[in-house]
Design an enzyme around this catalytic site. Sequence first.
Site, PDB file in Angstrom:
ATOM      1  CG  HIS A 160       1.735  -8.939   8.554  1.00 32.95           C
ATOM      2  ND1 HIS A 160       1.604  -9.260   7.488  1.00 32.95           N
ATOM      3  CD2 HIS A 160       0.517  -8.029   8.774  1.00 32.95           C
ATOM      4  CE1 HIS A 160       0.348  -9.094   6.659  1.00 32.95           C
ATOM      5  NE2 HIS A 160      -0.094  -8.262   7.667  1.00 32.95           N
TER       6      HIS A 160
ATOM      7  CG  ASP B  64      -3.114  -8.492   4.785  1.00 28.79           C
ATOM      8  OD1 ASP B  64      -4.115  -8.078   4.480  1.00 28.79           O
ATOM      9  OD2 ASP B  64      -2.100  -8.015   5.363  1.00 28.79           O
TER      10      ASP B  64
ATOM     11  CG  ASP C 287      -3.304  -6.087  10.289  1.00 33.87           C
ATOM     12  OD1 ASP C 287      -2.508  -7.036   9.757  1.00 33.87           O
ATOM     13  OD2 ASP C 287      -4.069  -5.638   9.476  1.00 33.87           O
TER      14      ASP C 287
ATOM     15  CE1 TYR D  63       2.138  -4.998   9.868  1.00 36.40           C
ATOM     16  CE2 TYR D  63       1.412  -3.882  11.963  1.00 36.40           C
ATOM     17  CZ  TYR D  63       1.187  -4.696  10.704  1.00 36.40           C
ATOM     18  OH  TYR D  63       0.102  -5.442  10.586  1.00 36.40           O
TER      19      TYR D  63
ATOM     20  CG  HIS E  54      -7.992  -7.722   9.588  1.00 35.06           C
ATOM     21  ND1 HIS E  54      -9.171  -6.783   9.049  1.00 35.06           N
ATOM     22  CD2 HIS E  54      -6.701  -7.345   8.975  1.00 35.06           C
ATOM     23  CE1 HIS E  54      -8.317  -5.844   8.368  1.00 35.06           C
ATOM     24  NE2 HIS E  54      -6.914  -6.093   8.568  1.00 35.06           N
TER      25      HIS E  54
ATOM     26  CG  HIS F 197      -1.745  -1.300   1.615  1.00 37.27           C
ATOM     27  ND1 HIS F 197      -2.429  -1.495   2.631  1.00 37.27           N
ATOM     28  CD2 HIS F 197      -1.912  -2.296   0.634  1.00 37.27           C
ATOM     29  CE1 HIS F 197      -3.037  -2.675   2.654  1.00 37.27           C
ATOM     30  NE2 HIS F 197      -2.809  -2.969   1.310  1.00 37.27           N
TER      31      HIS F 197
ATOM     32  CG  HIS G  93      -5.171  -1.957   9.490  1.00 34.63           C
ATOM     33  ND1 HIS G  93      -4.989  -2.815   8.258  1.00 34.63           N
ATOM     34  CD2 HIS G  93      -4.963  -0.935   9.090  1.00 34.63           C
ATOM     35  CE1 HIS G  93      -4.909  -1.929   7.322  1.00 34.63           C
ATOM     36  NE2 HIS G  93      -4.834  -0.719   7.587  1.00 34.63           N
TER      37      HIS G  93
ATOM     38  CD  GLU H 233      -5.602  -4.812   4.632  1.00 39.36           C
ATOM     39  OE1 GLU H 233      -5.415  -4.563   5.756  1.00 39.36           O
ATOM     40  OE2 GLU H 233      -5.231  -4.067   3.718  1.00 39.36           O
TER      41      GLU H 233
HETATM   42 FE1  FEO Z   1      -5.099  -4.908   7.910  1.00 39.04          FE
HETATM   43 FE2  FEO Z   1      -2.435  -7.469   7.627  1.00 39.04          FE
HETATM   44  O1  FEO Z   1      -4.064  -6.571   7.105  1.00 39.04           O
END
Ligand code: FEO
Length: 400
Positions: free
Chosen positions: A224, A83, A165, A193, A79, A25, A146, A81
């Site tokens: 992550h 990913d 996240d 991050y 979550h 992003h 997030h 999103e």
């Molecule tokens: Fe908000 Fe790692 O995605």
Amino acid sequence: MAKAVELTPGVYWVGAIDWNERNFHGYTTERGTTYNAYLVVDEKIALIDTCKAPFSEQMMERIASIIDPSTIDYLIANHGEPDHSGSLPAVLARAPKAQVVCSSPQGASILKALYGDELPLYPVKSGDTLSLGARTLCFTTTPMVHWPDNMVTWCPEERILFSNDAFGQHLATSKRFDDEVDLAEVIDQAKKYYANIVMCYSAQVRKALSGLRGLDIAMIAPAHGVIWRSNAALALELYTEWSSLEPRNNAVVVFDSMWHTTEAMAETIAEALAECDVAVDYYDLKHNHISDVMTSILQARYVAVGSPTLNMTMMPTVAEFLCYLKGLAPKGRTGIAFGSYGWAPAGPNDVATSLESAGFNLPLEPFRRQWTEDAAGLEAIHDAVVALVRDELPEPSDGE
Ligand code: FEO
């Protein structure tokens, strides 16, 4: 054949390593990233989060190294999103009895929008629990850490917090735990991050942290990067510090320049700040990425931004940076605008307007210099910056 990695007996990392990701992003991920999924094997089997879609086969191989994927009972989607949810269709194709546990109503709404109304959803609210047999999963929603749908999953029997996240780092490594890699790099990547993804949601982070205070956490397993196994308390301390948004005695000088006049002003401002014992990070936007600048801004008290005038406004590099800065919303900082011009001082004026609209306090008029800089002009900038800092910062203690 990709294999699972054991966290504790019955709990496994089954995620994917993305060695090549370099831009997330617009945030540079020079060390790649991982998409962490976790498998809890009990009387019932739960998969906690999934991977970005192109990595679904890697994740399925790791799962299959422990269990038959068709036996998964629950897919915990902390979550939506992509990913983390991107491999949800691939999992459901092989785990036909799995129910998708997500937050209500936001998680359910986002997952339906992304993957269709027919998903076998099992919406939960903060405080809800799910027994797997000997182990329990407890859900706490953490909205805006997030996205509005975020939640974390706590397993009290293992004392593992699956934080999604939160507490993540974009760091690809063949090692899975914080005590197997260079801790300084883990902290640096966690800070980058936080500054680039989480900073604007710091109020929500503080609220989420207050909900975690009573937990006796042994491990924080984020979505992550590496798992905080030996340094979970440090991770909580760092998030407490960063989410406070409390500036330190630091400054960032960031600029672009065409014919070196704005650069000379930047050097003068950096020297003046350093003379006042303020630690300075200095970024020429021709050579530095805005996501690295943001990491420094997380704890900077002073942010000096300079642009020459180009086409009756600031340079696009500086405009891009200021747009990014406004979105990430650091609060309670002092801004300094500066820049050069030929016949109209639009560059430094537009920088000042943008800094104000981003919430910065600008006690000084923008420094504007026409055509070239001379020694007297630079000295005036130097003296104004020194006076500002000496006025704002407490006198250093003499130790008495
Ligand atoms: Fe908000 Fe790692 O995605």
